[in-house]
Write an enzyme that holds these catalytic residues in place. Structure first.
Site, PDB file in Angstrom:
ATOM      1  N   HIS A 243       0.707  -1.282  -0.292  1.00 29.97           N
ATOM      2  CA  HIS A 243      -0.223   0.440   0.163  1.00 29.97           C
ATOM      3  C   HIS A 243       1.158   1.060   0.230  1.00 29.97           C
ATOM      4  CE1 HIS A 243      -4.036  -2.670   1.021  1.00 29.97           C
ATOM      5  NE2 HIS A 243      -3.042  -3.101   2.046  1.00 29.97           N
TER       6      HIS A 243
HETATM    7  O1  RIB Z   1      -5.082   0.039   4.203  1.00 29.20           O
HETATM    8  C1  RIB Z   1      -3.921  -0.019   4.042  1.00 29.20           C
HETATM    9  C2  RIB Z   1      -3.153   1.468   4.634  1.00 29.20           C
HETATM   10  O2  RIB Z   1      -3.519   0.504   6.628  1.00 29.20           O
HETATM   11  C3  RIB Z   1      -1.250   1.555   5.214  1.00 29.20           C
HETATM   12  O3  RIB Z   1      -1.136   2.272   4.733  1.00 29.20           O
HETATM   13  C4  RIB Z   1      -1.598   0.304   5.597  1.00 29.20           C
HETATM   14  O4  RIB Z   1      -0.132   0.880   6.586  1.00 29.20           O
HETATM   15  C5  RIB Z   1      -1.801   0.604   6.777  1.00 29.20           C
HETATM   16  O5  RIB Z   1      -1.936   2.053   8.021  1.00 29.20           O
END
Ligand code: RIB
Ligand code: CA
Length: 313
Positions: A243
């Site tokens: 992500h």
């Molecule tokens: O949904 C994914 C996000 O939530 C990413 O930033 C992960 O690190 C969590 O913070």
């Protein structure tokens, strides 16, 4: 290309850690003015500790790390140990970081930095809940027009939710903060689950990082070995989605991503869909566009960039 001044706001988290490493490995393009930590994946004492551990591992200890808000603006904190483990950085052997924590609160650091730096020169890169940033915007609205851009990981449209059926974690934890940011008129680039679920750290890709044989390469592979569990179990995906590194990859190679400039608003009332990013992808409303919302990514190009940069540390 001149170096881009950035502040990374983060809640490490294994994927945050990879994003920080990618930024630290790119000093020709990125000037990291500071790292600000927020409560999210795990409580603040752990997110600030994890940010320091990551900088120690990369031997880049000249970056100021600031602790920020330990709870969302208007509601209790919800964390994600079920994804990231109890430490937030489960996988590799961890250690007490040697890097100091800066005295100044992260919100004050963001405000003071944006007031000091030339207008249009600083980019905020947010990798977690938007609590620090929204608090700074509320306390010092004069800093909003001084920002060059805010590039964030958060939200979802076609992928809908990962923490509820409707909401992505970063937005769900602090929807009021997200609403402030999305209504601020800041130039916004959004990396939603719609792209981050397309950059999966498959065994082959993780082993390529491990094969670098460096401390950073092995540390990164061990983080990702652990990090994939949640998504493999939930989605049957072939590895964990990277992500947060999408935010940094966008700064380095924006051409890897495609999206639409559309209206995105945040659900802050409904219990059922709290934290949903209501993205007008098909432009069916007359609501003004406020975000470049990404929908696709060159996955191989992303991992080529990531592996090549991690190899530099
Ligand atoms: O949904 C994914 C996000 O939530 C990413 O930033 C992960 O690190 C969590 O913070
Ligand atoms: Ca994060």
């Amino acid at each position: 290309m001149s170096r881009r001044k950035i502040i990374i706001d983060t809640d490490p988290g294994q994927d945050d850690a990879v994003a920080i490493l990618l930024a630290l490995a790119s000093p020709d393009e990125l000037d990291i003015i500071g790292i600000t930590c927020v409560a999210g994946n795990v409580p603040l004492p752990l997110t600030q500790k994890n940010a320091r551990i990551v900088c120690d591992v990369a031997q880049k200890t000249d970056v100021a790390i600031h602790a920020g808000c330990d709870a969302p603006m208007r509601r209790p904190l919800g964390t994600a140990e079920h994804v990231h483990g109890k430490t937030g950085l489960d996988g590799p052997d961890l250690f007490e970081p040697t890097m100091p924590l800066a005295e100044l609160h992260a919100v004050d650091f963001i405000i003071e930095t944006l007031r000091r730096e030339p207008a249009g020169s600083v980019t905020l890169c947010t990798l977690g809940p938007l609590t620090n940033v929204a608090t700074a915007f509320e306390r010092a609205p004069d800093i909003i027009p001084k920002l060059r851009e805010l590039v964030m990981m958060g939200g979802a449209y076609f992928e809908v939710g990962n923490i509820t059926p409707a909401a992505e974690f970063n937005i769900y934890v602090d929807p009021e903060a997200a609403e402030i940011v999305f209504k601020s008129n800041v130039p916004l680039v959004v990396m939603p689950l719609d792209v981050t679920h397309k950059v999966l750290a498959t065994k082959e890709r993780v082993n390529a990082l491990r094969a670098l044989g460096s401390r950073v390469g092995i540390f990164t592979a061990e983080m990702l070995d652990f990090f994939e569990r949640f998504d493999v179990a939930k989605y049957g995906s072939d590895g964990g989605p990277l992500h947060d590194p999408c935010v940094i990859a966008y700064l380095l190679k924006p051409e890897l991503f495609q999206g639409r400039h559309i209206n995105v608003e945040i659900e802050t009332e409904s219990k059922l869909t709290l934290g949903m990013t209501v993205a007008d992808w098909w432009r069916v409303t007359d609501r003004a566009p406020n975000a470049m919302f990404m929908g696709d990514v060159d996955t191989d190009g992303f991992f080529t960039l990531l592996t090549e940069r991690i190899a530099r540390l």
